[in-house]
Design a protein around this motif. Structure first.
Motif, PDB file in Angstrom:
ATOM      1  N   LYS A   5      -2.669 -14.404  -0.626  1.00 27.05           N
ATOM      2  CA  LYS A   5      -1.654 -14.450   0.205  1.00 27.05           C
ATOM      3  C   LYS A   5      -0.279 -13.544  -0.179  1.00 27.05           C
ATOM      4  N   ILE A   6       0.284 -13.076   0.918  1.00 26.37           N
ATOM      5  CA  ILE A   6       1.540 -12.369   0.602  1.00 26.37           C
ATOM      6  C   ILE A   6       2.525 -13.363   1.043  1.00 26.37           C
ATOM      7  N   GLY A   7       3.431 -13.817  -0.006  1.00 26.94           N
ATOM      8  CA  GLY A   7       4.618 -14.769   0.201  1.00 26.94           C
ATOM      9  C   GLY A   7       4.012 -16.058   0.849  1.00 26.94           C
ATOM     10  N   THR A   8       4.755 -16.649   2.047  1.00 23.00           N
ATOM     11  CA  THR A   8       4.367 -17.675   2.613  1.00 23.00           C
ATOM     12  C   THR A   8       3.849 -17.309   3.859  1.00 23.00           C
ATOM     13  N   THR A   9       3.350 -16.019   4.068  1.00 19.97           N
ATOM     14  CA  THR A   9       2.451 -15.815   5.284  1.00 19.97           C
ATOM     15  C   THR A   9       1.336 -16.187   5.175  1.00 19.97           C
ATOM     16  N   LYS A 115      -0.378   4.274  16.008  1.00 26.57           N
ATOM     17  CA  LYS A 115      -1.243   3.896  16.980  1.00 26.57           C
ATOM     18  C   LYS A 115      -1.475   2.530  17.066  1.00 26.57           C
ATOM     19  N   THR A 116      -0.563   1.712  16.897  1.00 32.23           N
ATOM     20  CA  THR A 116      -0.758   0.339  16.759  1.00 32.23           C
ATOM     21  C   THR A 116       0.365  -0.488  17.478  1.00 32.23           C
ATOM     22  N   ASP A 117       0.125  -1.772  17.906  1.00 34.75           N
ATOM     23  CA  ASP A 117       1.276  -2.321  18.497  1.00 34.75           C
ATOM     24  C   ASP A 117       2.089  -3.164  17.437  1.00 34.75           C
ATOM     25  N   HIS A 118       1.647  -3.347  16.420  1.00 32.18           N
ATOM     26  CA  HIS A 118       2.403  -4.257  15.304  1.00 32.18           C
ATOM     27  C   HIS A 118       2.209  -3.549  13.961  1.00 32.18           C
ATOM     28  N   ILE A 119       2.946  -4.079  13.047  1.00 25.96           N
ATOM     29  CA  ILE A 119       3.184  -3.737  11.791  1.00 25.96           C
ATOM     30  C   ILE A 119       3.271  -5.062  10.901  1.00 25.96           C
ATOM     31  N   ASP A 120       2.356  -5.040  10.013  1.00 27.37           N
ATOM     32  CA  ASP A 120       1.958  -6.345   9.342  1.00 27.37           C
ATOM     33  C   ASP A 120       3.242  -6.428   8.363  1.00 27.37           C
ATOM     34  N   LEU A 121       3.585  -5.642   7.622  1.00 28.75           N
ATOM     35  CA  LEU A 121       4.550  -5.703   6.595  1.00 28.75           C
ATOM     36  C   LEU A 121       5.528  -4.657   6.711  1.00 28.75           C
ATOM     37  N   ARG A 150       5.262  -8.285  11.654  1.00 27.96           N
ATOM     38  CA  ARG A 150       4.880  -9.588  11.572  1.00 27.96           C
ATOM     39  C   ARG A 150       5.909 -10.176  10.606  1.00 27.96           C
ATOM     40  N   TYR A 151       6.025  -9.475   9.468  1.00 28.37           N
ATOM     41  CA  TYR A 151       6.826  -9.957   8.036  1.00 28.37           C
ATOM     42  C   TYR A 151       7.663  -8.857   7.557  1.00 28.37           C
ATOM     43  N   ILE A 152       8.517  -9.173   6.965  1.00 25.10           N
ATOM     44  CA  ILE A 152       9.384  -8.171   6.132  1.00 25.10           C
ATOM     45  C   ILE A 152       9.333  -8.066   4.784  1.00 25.10           C
ATOM     46  N   ALA A 153       9.758  -7.105   3.928  1.00 25.43           N
ATOM     47  CA  ALA A 153       9.604  -7.066   2.653  1.00 25.43           C
ATOM     48  C   ALA A 153      10.852  -6.056   2.234  1.00 25.43           C
ATOM     49  N   ALA A 154      10.944  -6.199   0.852  1.00 26.62           N
ATOM     50  CA  ALA A 154      12.200  -5.173   0.185  1.00 26.62           C
ATOM     51  C   ALA A 154      11.703  -4.356  -0.770  1.00 26.62           C
ATOM     52  N   SER A 155      12.140  -3.041  -1.103  1.00 28.02           N
ATOM     53  CA  SER A 155      11.776  -2.331  -2.169  1.00 28.02           C
ATOM     54  C   SER A 155      12.787  -1.941  -2.928  1.00 28.02           C
ATOM     55  N   ASN A 156      13.522  -0.852  -2.486  1.00 24.50           N
ATOM     56  CA  ASN A 156      14.680  -0.431  -3.488  1.00 24.50           C
ATOM     57  C   ASN A 156      16.100  -1.227  -3.031  1.00 24.50           C
ATOM     58  N   VAL A 157      16.257  -2.454  -3.235  1.00 20.86           N
ATOM     59  CA  VAL A 157      17.234  -3.167  -2.930  1.00 20.86           C
ATOM     60  C   VAL A 157      17.644  -3.832  -4.230  1.00 20.86           C
ATOM     61  N   ALA A 158      19.298  -3.503  -4.420  1.00 18.29           N
ATOM     62  CA  ALA A 158      19.809  -4.057  -5.564  1.00 18.29           C
ATOM     63  C   ALA A 158      19.735  -5.629  -5.690  1.00 18.29           C
ATOM     64  N   ALA A 179       7.834 -10.194   0.217  1.00 12.05           N
ATOM     65  CA  ALA A 179       7.212  -9.328  -0.890  1.00 12.05           C
ATOM     66  C   ALA A 179       8.498  -8.446  -1.509  1.00 12.05           C
ATOM     67  N   LEU A 180       7.875  -7.957  -2.742  1.00 11.98           N
ATOM     68  CA  LEU A 180       9.068  -6.931  -3.380  1.00 11.98           C
ATOM     69  C   LEU A 180       8.013  -5.768  -3.818  1.00 11.98           C
ATOM     70  N   GLN A 181       8.584  -4.811  -3.594  1.00 14.41           N
ATOM     71  CA  GLN A 181       7.832  -3.668  -4.191  1.00 14.41           C
ATOM     72  C   GLN A 181       8.755  -2.743  -5.161  1.00 14.41           C
ATOM     73  N   PRO A 182       8.477  -2.997  -6.381  1.00 14.27           N
ATOM     74  CA  PRO A 182       9.455  -2.383  -7.555  1.00 14.27           C
ATOM     75  C   PRO A 182       8.644  -1.594  -8.175  1.00 14.27           C
ATOM     76  N   HIS A 183       9.371  -0.514  -8.830  1.00 15.86           N
ATOM     77  CA  HIS A 183       8.790   0.171  -9.910  1.00 15.86           C
ATOM     78  C   HIS A 183       8.523  -0.307 -11.275  1.00 15.86           C
ATOM     79  N   TYR A 184       7.336  -0.268 -11.448  1.00 11.02           N
ATOM     80  CA  TYR A 184       6.926  -1.508 -12.548  1.00 11.02           C
ATOM     81  C   TYR A 184       5.243  -0.805 -13.019  1.00 11.02           C
ATOM     82  N   ASN A 185       5.365  -0.332 -14.394  1.00 11.23           N
ATOM     83  CA  ASN A 185       4.382  -0.049 -15.043  1.00 11.23           C
ATOM     84  C   ASN A 185       4.267  -0.190 -16.502  1.00 11.23           C
TER      85      ASN A 185
END
Length: 314
Positions: A5-9, A115-121, A150-158, A179-185
């Protein structure tokens, strides 16, 4: 395939997230369809893009969303896909922008292309660092209530802005990032591990890593200056061809040989072994590359493997 599951979704995703930055750039529409067909046929359901992909081709972007939208329509499979896109990135037309005005305009444009009526994240792609976090969250609240997101997430946020966003969400009853999308490897560990890991744990954020293979460097394809011309993405890997990068490649080669695998698979398996990582974002331009990616969730690295990779990548 086991999903998380993504977060609490209630959104559940398989352990790899396909990154759509290649659509409209290194892949044309037909090639993109073939890759998406193969990805979903293998049981994966999570696709990531952004409103500005591939801005480096035409200066404004939108190609990736259009291709994904055409594919969703052609395959009639929107209900099977967890779809993520982003807002706020910089283009030649505007700077970073997460104002309410920009979000309300951009989400409609993304929906039209997809071409959709909603974005999941829906991600804050980049923070403009000037719009009050309350304004941004109020815009998200509006489009969530309208059924567009439906839900929101963050990427490049301090980190401090991420904390402020959660505090504002709590205080004013606004949506929280899931959710968080970081630069990580394996060659980019410090920023996430020192600045974001504790926040991801504190706020229960699912982590979807971008540049999971360091622009292809962790595939082992780039081992000398002569190799960087092998693909359009080669220039991005050049920064890693140093003492640390070579040490990581040597460790990857050793672990890959032990498991009769390859560096790309091992790199992703290492990410999946990190307790906070839910699904690394991956890209491929052919089915051979996809096959290497698909092996990652099946590969269990032992303590010796993880120790070797950790020492080389610190």
């Amino acid at each position: 395939m086991k999903k998380k599951k993504i977060g609490t979704t209630e959104l559940e995703v398989a352990p790899l997230n396909f990154g759509g930055n290649v659509f409209g750039w290194t892949l044309d529409e037909k090639q993109s369809f073939d890759i998406l067909d193969a990805f979903t046929a293998a049981g994966y359901n999570f696709i990531d893009t952004a409103d500005t992909y591939s801005w480096w081709v035409n200066g404004k972007g939108g190609q990736s969303e259009e291709i994904i939208g055409n594919w969703l329509k052609a395959r009639n499979n929107r209900h099977e896909i967890v779809l993520a896109t982003k807002v706020g990135s910089e283009t030649k037309e505007h700077g970073f922008d997460i104002s309410k005005k920009h979000i309300l305009k951009s989400v409609d444009e993304s929906l039209q292309r997809l071409k959709t009526d909603h974005i999941d994240l829906y991600y804050t792609h980049f923070d403009d660092e000037k719009t009050p976090v309350e304004e941004t969250l109020e815009a998200y609240d509006q489009i969530i209530k309208a059924g567009k997101v439906r839900y929101i997430a963050a990427s490049n946020v301090a980190p401090q802005r991420l904390i402020a966003s959660f505090e504002a969400a709590e205080q004013y009853g606004l949506p929280k990032y899931q959710a968080l999308q970081p630069h990580y490897n394996l060659v980019e560990r410090t920023k996430f591990e020192t600045q974001y890991a504790a926040l991801a744990e504190q706020y229960g954020l699912s982590v979807f890593t971008y540049w999971s293979l360091a622009s292809g460097f962790l595939t082992g394809k780039y081992r000398s200056e002569d190799d960087f011309g092998k693909s359009p993405r080669g220039a991005g890997a050049q920064q890693y061809l140093n003492e640390k990068g070579r040490a990581v490649l040597a460790a990857l080669d050793r672990v890959a040989a032990k498991h009769m695998s390859n560096p790309a698979t091992v790199s992703l398996a290492w990410l999946l072994a990190q307790p906070l990582v839910t699904a690394p974002i991956v890209s491929a331009t052919n089915k051979q590359q996809l096959a290497a990616l698909f092996e990652a969730p099946l590969l269990t690295l032992d303590a010796e493997d993880l120790s070797l990779l950790d020492r080389a990548s610190k």
